[in-house]
Design a protein around this motif. Structure first.
Motif, PDB file in Angstrom:
ATOM      1  N   MET A   1       0.827  -1.206   0.000  1.00 24.09           N
ATOM      2  CA  MET A   1       0.000   0.000   0.000  1.00 24.09           C
ATOM      3  C   MET A   1       0.865   1.261   0.000  1.00 24.09           C
ATOM      4  N   LYS A   2       1.932   1.234   0.815  1.00 20.14           N
ATOM      5  CA  LYS A   2       2.816   2.394   0.875  1.00 20.14           C
ATOM      6  C   LYS A   2       3.470   2.646  -0.474  1.00 20.14           C
ATOM      7  N   ALA A   3       3.910   1.557  -1.103  1.00 24.04           N
ATOM      8  CA  ALA A   3       4.551   1.697  -2.412  1.00 24.04           C
ATOM      9  C   ALA A   3       3.558   2.197  -3.447  1.00 24.04           C
ATOM     10  N   PHE A   4       2.302   1.736  -3.354  1.00 20.74           N
ATOM     11  CA  PHE A   4       1.266   2.147  -4.303  1.00 20.74           C
ATOM     12  C   PHE A   4       0.988   3.639  -4.174  1.00 20.74           C
ATOM     13  N   ILE A   5       0.910   4.126  -2.918  1.00 23.93           N
ATOM     14  CA  ILE A   5       0.663   5.556  -2.695  1.00 23.93           C
ATOM     15  C   ILE A   5       1.818   6.380  -3.248  1.00 23.93           C
ATOM     16  N   ALA A   6       3.045   5.949  -2.954  1.00 23.44           N
ATOM     17  CA  ALA A   6       4.221   6.692  -3.423  1.00 23.44           C
ATOM     18  C   ALA A   6       4.273   6.773  -4.940  1.00 23.44           C
ATOM     19  N   GLU A   7       3.814   5.711  -5.612  1.00 22.19           N
ATOM     20  CA  GLU A   7       3.866   5.666  -7.074  1.00 22.19           C
ATOM     21  C   GLU A   7       2.751   6.465  -7.737  1.00 22.19           C
ATOM     22  N   ASN A   8       1.619   6.650  -7.025  1.00 19.97           N
ATOM     23  CA  ASN A   8       0.434   7.232  -7.659  1.00 19.97           C
ATOM     24  C   ASN A   8      -0.011   8.573  -7.086  1.00 19.97           C
ATOM     25  N   ILE A   9       0.690   9.106  -6.086  1.00 19.53           N
ATOM     26  CA  ILE A   9       0.225  10.327  -5.441  1.00 19.53           C
ATOM     27  C   ILE A   9       0.428  11.566  -6.306  1.00 19.53           C
ATOM     28  N   LYS A  10       1.511  11.626  -7.068  1.00 17.21           N
ATOM     29  CA  LYS A  10       1.807  12.829  -7.841  1.00 17.21           C
ATOM     30  C   LYS A  10       0.774  13.057  -8.937  1.00 17.21           C
ATOM     31  N   GLY A  11       0.298  14.299  -8.988  1.00 17.58           N
ATOM     32  CA  GLY A  11      -0.655  14.665 -10.018  1.00 17.58           C
ATOM     33  C   GLY A  11      -2.084  14.275  -9.723  1.00 17.58           C
ATOM     34  N   ARG A  12      -2.363  13.784  -8.507  1.00 16.59           N
ATOM     35  CA  ARG A  12      -3.719  13.366  -8.168  1.00 16.59           C
ATOM     36  C   ARG A  12      -4.198  14.092  -6.911  1.00 16.59           C
ATOM     37  N   ARG A  13      -5.455  14.483  -6.916  1.00 18.64           N
ATOM     38  CA  ARG A  13      -6.093  14.996  -5.726  1.00 18.64           C
ATOM     39  C   ARG A  13      -6.231  13.857  -4.716  1.00 18.64           C
ATOM     40  N   TYR A  14      -6.325  14.206  -3.438  1.00 18.69           N
ATOM     41  CA  TYR A  14      -6.415  13.178  -2.402  1.00 18.69           C
ATOM     42  C   TYR A  14      -7.708  12.373  -2.518  1.00 18.69           C
ATOM     43  N   ALA A  15      -8.780  13.010  -2.970  1.00 17.76           N
ATOM     44  CA  ALA A  15     -10.022  12.286  -3.176  1.00 17.76           C
ATOM     45  C   ALA A  15      -9.865  11.252  -4.292  1.00 17.76           C
ATOM     46  N   GLU A  16      -9.161  11.659  -5.349  1.00 18.27           N
ATOM     47  CA  GLU A  16      -8.922  10.745  -6.467  1.00 18.27           C
ATOM     48  C   GLU A  16      -8.022   9.593  -6.032  1.00 18.27           C
ATOM     49  N   LEU A  17      -6.999   9.897  -5.235  1.00 18.26           N
ATOM     50  CA  LEU A  17      -6.101   8.864  -4.745  1.00 18.26           C
ATOM     51  C   LEU A  17      -6.835   7.887  -3.824  1.00 18.26           C
ATOM     52  N   ALA A  18      -7.766   8.401  -3.019  1.00 20.97           N
ATOM     53  CA  ALA A  18      -8.536   7.536  -2.128  1.00 20.97           C
ATOM     54  C   ALA A  18      -9.382   6.548  -2.925  1.00 20.97           C
ATOM     55  N   LYS A  19     -10.014   7.035  -4.006  1.00 17.75           N
ATOM     56  CA  LYS A  19     -10.812   6.140  -4.850  1.00 17.75           C
ATOM     57  C   LYS A  19      -9.931   5.078  -5.501  1.00 17.75           C
ATOM     58  N   LEU A  20      -8.750   5.481  -5.939  1.00 17.42           N
ATOM     59  CA  LEU A  20      -7.823   4.561  -6.580  1.00 17.42           C
ATOM     60  C   LEU A  20      -7.375   3.479  -5.591  1.00 17.42           C
ATOM     61  N   MET A  21      -7.071   3.886  -4.370  1.00 14.11           N
ATOM     62  CA  MET A  21      -6.658   2.938  -3.327  1.00 14.11           C
ATOM     63  C   MET A  21      -7.790   1.977  -2.969  1.00 14.11           C
ATOM     64  N   SER A  22      -8.999   2.518  -2.865  1.00 14.45           N
ATOM     65  CA  SER A  22     -10.147   1.686  -2.506  1.00 14.45           C
ATOM     66  C   SER A  22     -10.395   0.614  -3.561  1.00 14.45           C
ATOM     67  N   ALA A  23     -10.289   1.013  -4.848  1.00 14.59           N
ATOM     68  CA  ALA A  23     -10.510   0.063  -5.940  1.00 14.59           C
ATOM     69  C   ALA A  23      -9.391  -0.979  -5.999  1.00 14.59           C
ATOM     70  N   ARG A  24      -8.151  -0.546  -5.698  1.00 10.70           N
ATOM     71  CA  ARG A  24      -7.009  -1.452  -5.814  1.00 10.70           C
ATOM     72  C   ARG A  24      -6.985  -2.493  -4.697  1.00 10.70           C
ATOM     73  N   PHE A  25      -7.311  -2.075  -3.457  1.00 13.72           N
ATOM     74  CA  PHE A  25      -7.140  -2.974  -2.313  1.00 13.72           C
ATOM     75  C   PHE A  25      -8.456  -3.445  -1.699  1.00 13.72           C
ATOM     76  N   GLY A  26      -9.587  -2.965  -2.218  1.00  9.59           N
ATOM     77  CA  GLY A  26     -10.880  -3.416  -1.700  1.00  9.59           C
ATOM     78  C   GLY A  26     -11.186  -2.915  -0.309  1.00  9.59           C
ATOM     79  N   ILE A  27     -10.546  -1.833   0.109  1.00  7.43           N
ATOM     80  CA  ILE A  27     -10.774  -1.216   1.421  1.00  7.43           C
ATOM     81  C   ILE A  27     -11.166   0.243   1.186  1.00  7.43           C
TER      82      ILE A  27
END
Length: 245
Positions: A1-27
């Motif tokens: 999860m930490k690696a995923f956030i580090a790789e995908n945080i740039k250029g994304r709003r936190y709301a967008e990143l939250a949706k991406l994380m939720s879809a990726r990890f099912g949480i």
């Protein structure tokens, strides 16, 4: 999860990143969680701050915030709240105006004190009572349920017995009453000592008059015991120490 956030945080709003994380990890993640994680780990999404198209606008846009800054001096929260709504046709609550002032460190300069020469609103009044409330007042001569008659004894929270000696609520320590009944008033600068250390034993034989200086010596050298004879000896020692001094 930490690696995923580090790789995908740039250029994304936190709301967008939250949706991406939720879809990726099912949480289910929230934008606030993503923001807090980024701050705690010194990560940045490198996105400009402020609202964007399609997002909820600021509750207090800059023109209104500027107006609040310029007009807050000398006004209460209620006065400022009404002025803002009247000026901009908004429907803010007084609490919202108060909170935005606190968040932006905006002060009215008021301290809540009466200024010299101000007439208090209750001057000349003895208090306000709503019509009809007098029906629930205690009538003259009413005796409360917890009333205790003269002569009643009660144990105080500090372990001393006290006796009610007069109405409406005059009390005196029992051991003082016992000693004074036999010897007269306690002299100034003196105290009545329990020889066996038991505050409930208020018999005259268990009481002894000493000075406060002697009491200090007794406490300093731990000379007050649970045996009356030992405590009497301790008093003699205390007096001897004072004389030597």
């Amino acid at each position: 999860m930490k690696a995923f956030i580090a790789e995908n945080i740039k250029g994304r709003r936190y709301a967008e990143l939250a949706k991406l994380m939720s879809a990726r990890f099912g949480i289910t993640f929230t934008a606030g969680q993503m923001h807090a994680y980024a701050q705690n780990h010194s990560l940045s999404n490198e996105m400009p701050t402020g609202p964007i198209a399609g997002e909820r606008p600021l509750l207090f846009p800059e023109p209104i915030l500027t107006f609040i800054r310029e007009n807050a001096k000398g006004k209460t929260n209620a006065e400022l709240w009404k002025l803002v709504n009247a000026t901009f046709g908004t429907d803010y609550t007084e609490k919202q105006v108060k909170q935005v002032k606190q968040r932006n460190h905006i002060s009215s300069g008021l301290d809540g004190r009466f200024k010299p020469g101000t007439t208090p609103p209750n001057k000349g009044k003895k208090g306000y009572c709503a019509p009809g409330c007098e029906k629930s007042w205690f009538q003259k001569g009413h005796e409360p349920n917890n009333h205790l008659p003269v002569g009643s004894e009660v144990m105080r929270t500090d372990g001393y017995l006290q006796v009610k000696i007069a109405e409406p609520n005059i009390w005196k320590l029992k051991h003082i009453l016992v000693w004074e009944k036999a010897n007269g008033p306690v002299p100034k600068g003196s105290v009545v000592l329990f020889l066996d250390g038991n505050h409930e034993n208020t018999s005259l034989e268990n009481l002894m008059l000493i000075t406060r200086a002697e009491l200090a010596r007794l406490n300093q050298r731990n000379l007050i015991r649970d045996d009356a004879d030992l405590t009497k000896s301790g008093v003699l020692v205390a007096r001897l120490i004072s004389e030597i001094g």
